[in-house]
Design an enzyme around this catalytic site. Sequence first.
Site, PDB file in Angstrom:
ATOM      1  N   ASP A   1       0.862  -1.164   0.000  1.00  0.00           N
ATOM      2  CA  ASP A   1       0.000   0.000   0.000  1.00  0.00           C
ATOM      3  C   ASP A   1       0.911   1.230   0.000  1.00  0.00           C
ATOM      4  O   ASP A   1       2.142   1.129   0.108  1.00  0.00           O
ATOM      5  CB  ASP A   1      -0.955  -0.022   1.196  1.00  0.00           C
ATOM      6  CG  ASP A   1      -2.199   0.824   0.931  1.00  0.00           C
ATOM      7  OD1 ASP A   1      -3.258   0.553   1.509  1.00  0.00           O
ATOM      8  OD2 ASP A   1      -2.097   1.765   0.107  1.00  0.00           O
TER       9      ASP A   1
HETATM   10  C1  GLC Z   1      -4.388   4.200  -0.163  1.00  0.00           C
HETATM   11  C2  GLC Z   1      -5.281   3.047   0.138  1.00  0.00           C
HETATM   12  C3  GLC Z   1      -5.346   2.044  -0.958  1.00  0.00           C
HETATM   13  C4  GLC Z   1      -5.202   2.746  -2.284  1.00  0.00           C
HETATM   14  C5  GLC Z   1      -3.809   3.319  -2.357  1.00  0.00           C
HETATM   15  C6  GLC Z   1      -3.557   4.075  -3.673  1.00  0.00           C
HETATM   16  O1  GLC Z   1      -3.834   4.765   0.942  1.00  0.00           O
HETATM   17  O2  GLC Z   1      -5.108   2.360   1.363  1.00  0.00           O
HETATM   18  O3  GLC Z   1      -6.581   1.351  -0.829  1.00  0.00           O
HETATM   19  O4  GLC Z   1      -5.423   1.847  -3.348  1.00  0.00           O
HETATM   20  O5  GLC Z   1      -3.542   4.183  -1.271  1.00  0.00           O
HETATM   21  O6  GLC Z   1      -4.354   5.204  -3.727  1.00  0.00           O
END
Ligand code: GLC
Length: 740
Positions: free
Chosen positions: A265
């Site tokens: 993430d």
């Molecule tokens: C975020 C989220 C994730 C998302 C990623 C990209 O913080 O936790 O679900 O896909 O960043 O935006």
Amino acid sequence: MTRTASLQAAEIEQRITALLERMSLDEKVGQLTLLQAGGGHIPEHLREDVRAGRVGAVLNEVHVDTANELQRIATEESRLGIPLLVGRDVIHGFTTVFPIPLGQAASWDPALVTACARVAAQESAACGVNWTFAPMLDIARDPRWGRIAESLGEDPVLAGQLGAAMVRGFQGDDLAKPGAIAACAKHFAAYGASESGRDYNSTNVPENELRNVYLPPFKAALDAGAASVMTSFSDLDGVPASANTFLLRDILREEWRSDAMVVSDWDSIRQLAVHGFTEDDRSSAFEAARAGVDLEMASTTYRDHLPSLVRDGRLTESRIDALVRNVLRLKFRLGLFESAQTDAARFAPAASPSHLALAYEAAVGSAVLLTNRDWALPLDASTLTSLAVIGPLADDPHEQLGTWVFDGDAQYSRTILDAVRAHVGDRIDVRFARGVANTRSRRTDLIDEAVALAANSEVTVLVLGEEAILSGEAHCRADVTLPGAQQALLEAVAATGTKVIVVLMTGRPLALEAAVPHAHAMLCVWHPGSMAGPAVSDLLFGVRSPSGKLPVTFPRVTGQIPIYYAHKHTGKPVTPESYIHQEDIEPRAHQVSVGNTSFHLDTHYTPLFPFGHGLSYSHVEYEHLWSSSGVLPMEGRLTLGVDVVNVGPRDTVETVQLYVRDLVGDVTRPVRELKAFTRVALARGERRTVEFTITPRDLAFYGRAQRLLVEPGRFHAWIGGSSTAELRTEFTLLDHATSA
Ligand code: GLC
């Protein structure tokens, strides 16, 4: 896997091997780096990174010309010409916005979910996107957690079937076809168990609960072909998911034999040191690479430290190759080496009439009729002369779209007020008042104006709930009652004597015990997306009948949370006889004279609305539950059937649900578990026999030894219209000896 697919797979592996042999260590590590794009322009550092092969993927670029230029640099100006992954959160639509995933889950309609994902894929692919960070498969049983809005609810079977449906929609039958984008099963795993419903908080989930509840939807999505997996921010039992070898190696690679690409993430690898799991970026890079995170999102610990970790012998280059292989495999599967450019002209225009028509169907199918006292709904437009529409959410093109709508275009939003006026404004005087400044505001100075309107209106449609910002990532609430001054608004409007129809626009289940008595009817529409207005108006006036069923339990009060239907029986289960409310306790009652079973003294032990609940404008009865046998041999099948009768005044669609209970298990088993469901259209007066066939495998669960078990023994089975179905039968699963 068909012969063609296996040949293609073998060819892809050969092409990856050939490419790896030509790559330098730095170029390999470049493929493991995913960076934020410039959103319509290319910063010089990114241009240089792509040209030098120091980045293999970008996210948040949705300008097709810019995406194409990035791909051109990658494929024509870099030494090896490796194309880029272009990722975006296409969570519940792109330009056309569908109901939030929790709302789509309320449709219990896999085909609808697939169709919505398909349109979202086409609209985003037209902009150069080839990868989305969805479906979100976190089982969510805590409405305080803002990300419950993105989830598919509390149940592994429902979330698994709908998650797989979403994967099919995004990916189609061939990732290399135009309009297909790679799906990403996230957030692996058990992120929904964040303590106290506070986002990013610790999760402590026993392995048995992890295997029986939180992992199955990910397995279902991967079985449907999900091309990637995203690790969660949270630590699982003390080990953050982005360095969790149990999740990423033992489960994903060893047990499930998955070759899906794993992405962290945002910044979650660097955050390993913030968790206190590692000392610094270098050790974070080491731990994540060792565990098996292939692609690092946003942070650059891989690019900064992996080459030296290999040169120092801490990591082998073959370990790096294994990570790079997973990234390259996805690029080959997407056909990017054949063509990385996007020809927008090949795609239907975004927010086309057909896309918006689907958004309308999805908003209708997601709506759940929670209460309908004395058939307050549907409204009869032919007899009404005055109608008040009250609440800021009734006329806000942005708020109705919900959370995670980076690319949602509010110009296509049709609001409830707008649609009601278009629908009946020619014959009914439709008046509007905000009632509150916004859903969070505690100010009550606007209530009088709303009350005056309601007092002179036969019916008041009161749109209550949450603005989009009150749910979604990092937007958690410690008290899930109606926010702001909305309860006061509701009570003041109800006191006028007008008929109160509450339309609930929300990103989570709300604790509505104090609200329900003031409404003649309550329709939950979640955040319904672009076509909220026409859908809600057609539902209010009976053009369409609600058919949604709750994918998540609604608590009476926040203090009941977590409350969900598939709970354990405990050794002292509450019964109607054992329950007593604190106000009914005799003075000086003796310590052991009260309670002694599992309930709260100040709140009834049942939820406000149970999982699977949903009314319609007709009425369905269930009769004659039968079983093909009282025994299920270990190698056999059992058919359970029921008559479903539409005894109400109009056609309807009913979601028929099958639940079972394993009465004795190697570990304690839930009092009910959803095993199957099906939607049936029933004409007025129609009787239909609905059958489900189950096999012993459907009854499998993980026992104390954490192995999948199918245990002989007695089972109860229910079929009905919610998790409180009453028609019950029972059967015995025979052991092998008896089955022979
Ligand atoms: C975020 C989220 C994730 C998302 C990623 C990209 O913080 O936790 O679900 O896909 O960043 O935006």
